[in-house]
Design an enzyme around this catalytic site. Structure first.
Site, PDB file in Angstrom:
ATOM      1  N   ALA A  35      11.825 -68.403 -19.218  1.00 43.88           N
ATOM      2  CA  ALA A  35      11.909 -67.510 -18.053  1.00 43.88           C
ATOM      3  C   ALA A  35      13.280 -66.865 -17.868  1.00 43.88           C
ATOM      4  O   ALA A  35      13.401 -65.881 -17.133  1.00 43.88           O
ATOM      5  CB  ALA A  35      11.524 -68.277 -16.784  1.00 43.88           C
ATOM      6  N   ILE A  39      12.470 -60.927 -21.554  1.00 43.60           N
ATOM      7  CA  ILE A  39      11.108 -60.731 -21.017  1.00 43.60           C
ATOM      8  C   ILE A  39      10.913 -61.612 -19.789  1.00 43.60           C
ATOM      9  O   ILE A  39      10.368 -61.181 -18.773  1.00 43.60           O
ATOM     10  CB  ILE A  39      10.047 -61.091 -22.078  1.00 43.60           C
ATOM     11  CG1 ILE A  39      10.120 -60.137 -23.265  1.00 43.60           C
ATOM     12  CG2 ILE A  39       8.638 -61.078 -21.475  1.00 43.60           C
ATOM     13  CD1 ILE A  39       9.314 -60.575 -24.473  1.00 43.60           C
ATOM     14  N   ASP A 176       0.369 -53.489 -26.887  1.00 40.80           N
ATOM     15  CA  ASP A 176      -0.180 -52.518 -27.839  1.00 40.80           C
ATOM     16  C   ASP A 176      -1.156 -51.567 -27.128  1.00 40.80           C
ATOM     17  O   ASP A 176      -1.189 -50.370 -27.413  1.00 40.80           O
ATOM     18  CB  ASP A 176      -0.886 -53.251 -28.990  1.00 40.80           C
ATOM     19  CG  ASP A 176       0.075 -54.173 -29.728  1.00 40.80           C
ATOM     20  OD1 ASP A 176       1.219 -53.756 -29.961  1.00 40.80           O
ATOM     21  OD2 ASP A 176      -0.320 -55.308 -30.047  1.00 40.80           O
ATOM     22  N   ARG A 179       0.883 -49.228 -24.806  1.00 39.11           N
ATOM     23  CA  ARG A 179       1.518 -48.166 -25.605  1.00 39.11           C
ATOM     24  C   ARG A 179       0.488 -47.142 -26.068  1.00 39.11           C
ATOM     25  O   ARG A 179       0.715 -45.922 -25.996  1.00 39.11           O
ATOM     26  CB  ARG A 179       2.188 -48.787 -26.827  1.00 39.11           C
ATOM     27  CG  ARG A 179       3.472 -49.520 -26.488  1.00 39.11           C
ATOM     28  CD  ARG A 179       3.948 -50.360 -27.657  1.00 39.11           C
ATOM     29  NE  ARG A 179       5.300 -50.862 -27.429  1.00 39.11           N
ATOM     30  CZ  ARG A 179       5.806 -51.912 -28.057  1.00 39.11           C
ATOM     31  NH1 ARG A 179       5.086 -52.577 -28.935  1.00 39.11           N
ATOM     32  NH2 ARG A 179       7.041 -52.294 -27.811  1.00 39.11           N
ATOM     33  N   HIS A 203      -1.055 -58.528 -34.047  1.00 44.87           N
ATOM     34  CA  HIS A 203       0.097 -57.958 -33.356  1.00 44.87           C
ATOM     35  C   HIS A 203       1.328 -57.893 -34.265  1.00 44.87           C
ATOM     36  O   HIS A 203       2.335 -58.540 -34.024  1.00 44.87           O
ATOM     37  CB  HIS A 203       0.420 -58.761 -32.085  1.00 44.87           C
ATOM     38  CG  HIS A 203       1.659 -58.269 -31.389  1.00 44.87           C
ATOM     39  ND1 HIS A 203       1.723 -57.041 -30.761  1.00 44.87           N
ATOM     40  CD2 HIS A 203       2.891 -58.805 -31.273  1.00 44.87           C
ATOM     41  CE1 HIS A 203       2.941 -56.866 -30.273  1.00 44.87           C
ATOM     42  NE2 HIS A 203       3.670 -57.923 -30.571  1.00 44.87           N
TER      43      HIS A 203
END
Ligand code: NAI
Length: 343
Positions: A35, A39, A176, A179, A203
């Site tokens: 955390a 990200i 993905d 995007r 991915h």
């Protein structure tokens, strides 16, 4: 179970338009492992905004105390707690409903996602062992790359612990889709909110296969547009890695995408029967044991894998699907072998 009927493709927005189905009190516990990272921090903020979350447990090996103190001042329902280091991991995971794992190292320019394997495989394995021991019934969202290998690693660890429920293990490929939707809306000048492109396969590089022939609303693409858009979606992560020039990979768009996936999972847990997302899951859609596709998510996890989108593919997509299988197979086997070598 493979669902063959048609289904609602309404876009899954981050914050649903209506919370009419939500119980009066937020009631779900979410843990984020990693955390304090690029990200992890914005993802924690976005999850702190969810009306469905009652407790937000933030875990990292360092730097998570300040993040939790900071977030805890936001006047949204969830209580934020911080957990630092292995000795606090079990407490972090107690009674958690959804565990999100963005722990590990990101790419630098010139690296593939597979180059992260040696470090991230061990990190994910150790964290998932703790998940198995402390919250075996939780939904697990794997963000750490290479997702094509870290998801099979997670499955093997859970199997060894005797708690594997394939319906509850998700590789997060939402970025993905995000995007693909953004790039198609820009290129074809359609309203972004209406665009929905399924992305299947895996991915990494060519394993990311956007199904432009299944675009909603229906859009015509020239052969050249299909090639260019597909390549851009496949290389979008690298676009960000290069722009950041050594300072990491996508974090903000990834946090947005992961938060959308968490919100969808929470809505499914909360009884919404209309939740669909693309995810890299155990699958019998192809001969590969794991495959990303659209899935229906319910209270117990994946309720159905949507098979209809793999039917009636364009010739370009058929070829790309066959071309991605050997690479995806190798990555899956590499992950499984990593756990098996320890026995
Ligand atoms: P980062 O380096 O900024 O953050 C990673 C965090 O993980 C750090 O706070 C670090 O202390 C923590 N960490 C390291 N070892 C740990 C352990 N044993 N236990 C708990 N925490 C630990 O990296 P960033 O940018 O947040 O990326 C994280 C991962 O997400 C990377 O593997 C990256 O490749 C992946 N990623 C996945 C995407 C996807 O679409 N699934 C997109 C973008 C990144």
């Amino acid at each position: 179970l493979i669902l063959k009927r048609s289904y609602n493709t309404k876009p899954q927005n981050l914050i649903p338009r209506s919370y009419s189905h939500v119980q009066p009190h937020a009631s779900y516990k979410v843990a984020i492992l990693g955390a304090g990272g690029g990200i992890g921090q914005p993802l924690s903020l976005l999850i702190k905004m969810s009306p469905l979350v009652s407790a937000l447990n933030l875990y990292d090996v360092a730097n998570v105390k300040g993040v939790a103190a900071d977030l805890s001042h936001c006047n949204t329902p969830s209580r934020v707690c911080d957990f630092t280091g292995a000795s606090e991991l079990a407490s972090c995971l107690k009674d958690v409903n959804v565990v999100v794992i963005p722990a590990g190292v990101p790419r630098k320019p010139g690296m593939t996602r597979d180059d992260l394997f040696n470090i991230n495989a061990s990190i994910v394995k150790t964290l998932v062992e703790a998940v198995a021991d402390n919250c075996p019934g939780a939904f697990i969202h794997i963000i750490s790359n290479p997702v094509n290998s870290t998801v099979p690693i997670t499955a093997e660890v859970l199997k060894r612990k005797g708690v594997y429920d394939p319906r509850k293990l998700f590789g997060v490929t939402t970025l993905d889709v995000v995007r693909a939707n953004t790039f198609v809306a820009q290129k074809k000048n359609v309203r972004l909110v209406d665009v929905d492109i399924p992305v299947v396969g895996g991915h990494a590089g060519i394993t990311i296969l956007p199904l432009l022939s299944k675009a909603k609303p229906s859009v015509d693409f020239s052969d050249r547009e299909v090639e260019e858009l597909t390549a851009r979606i496949q290389n979008a992560g690298t676009e960000v890695v290069e722009a950041k020039a050594g300072a990491g990979s996508a974090t903000l768009s990834m946090a947005y995408a992961a938060a959308r996936f968490v919100e969808s999972s929470l809505r499914a847990l909360d009884g919404d029967s209309d939740v669909y997302e693309c995810s890299f899951v155990q699958s019998d859609l192809t001969e590969l044991p794991f495959f990303a596709s659209r899935v229906k998510i319910g209270k117990n996890g994946v309720e159905a894998v949507i098979s209809s989108e793999l039917q009636g593919l364009s010739e370009y997509e058929e070829k790309a699907l066959e071309a991605l299988k050997p690479e995806l197979k190798d990555s899956i086997e590499k992950g499984i072998a990593f756990v098996q070598k320890d026995t």
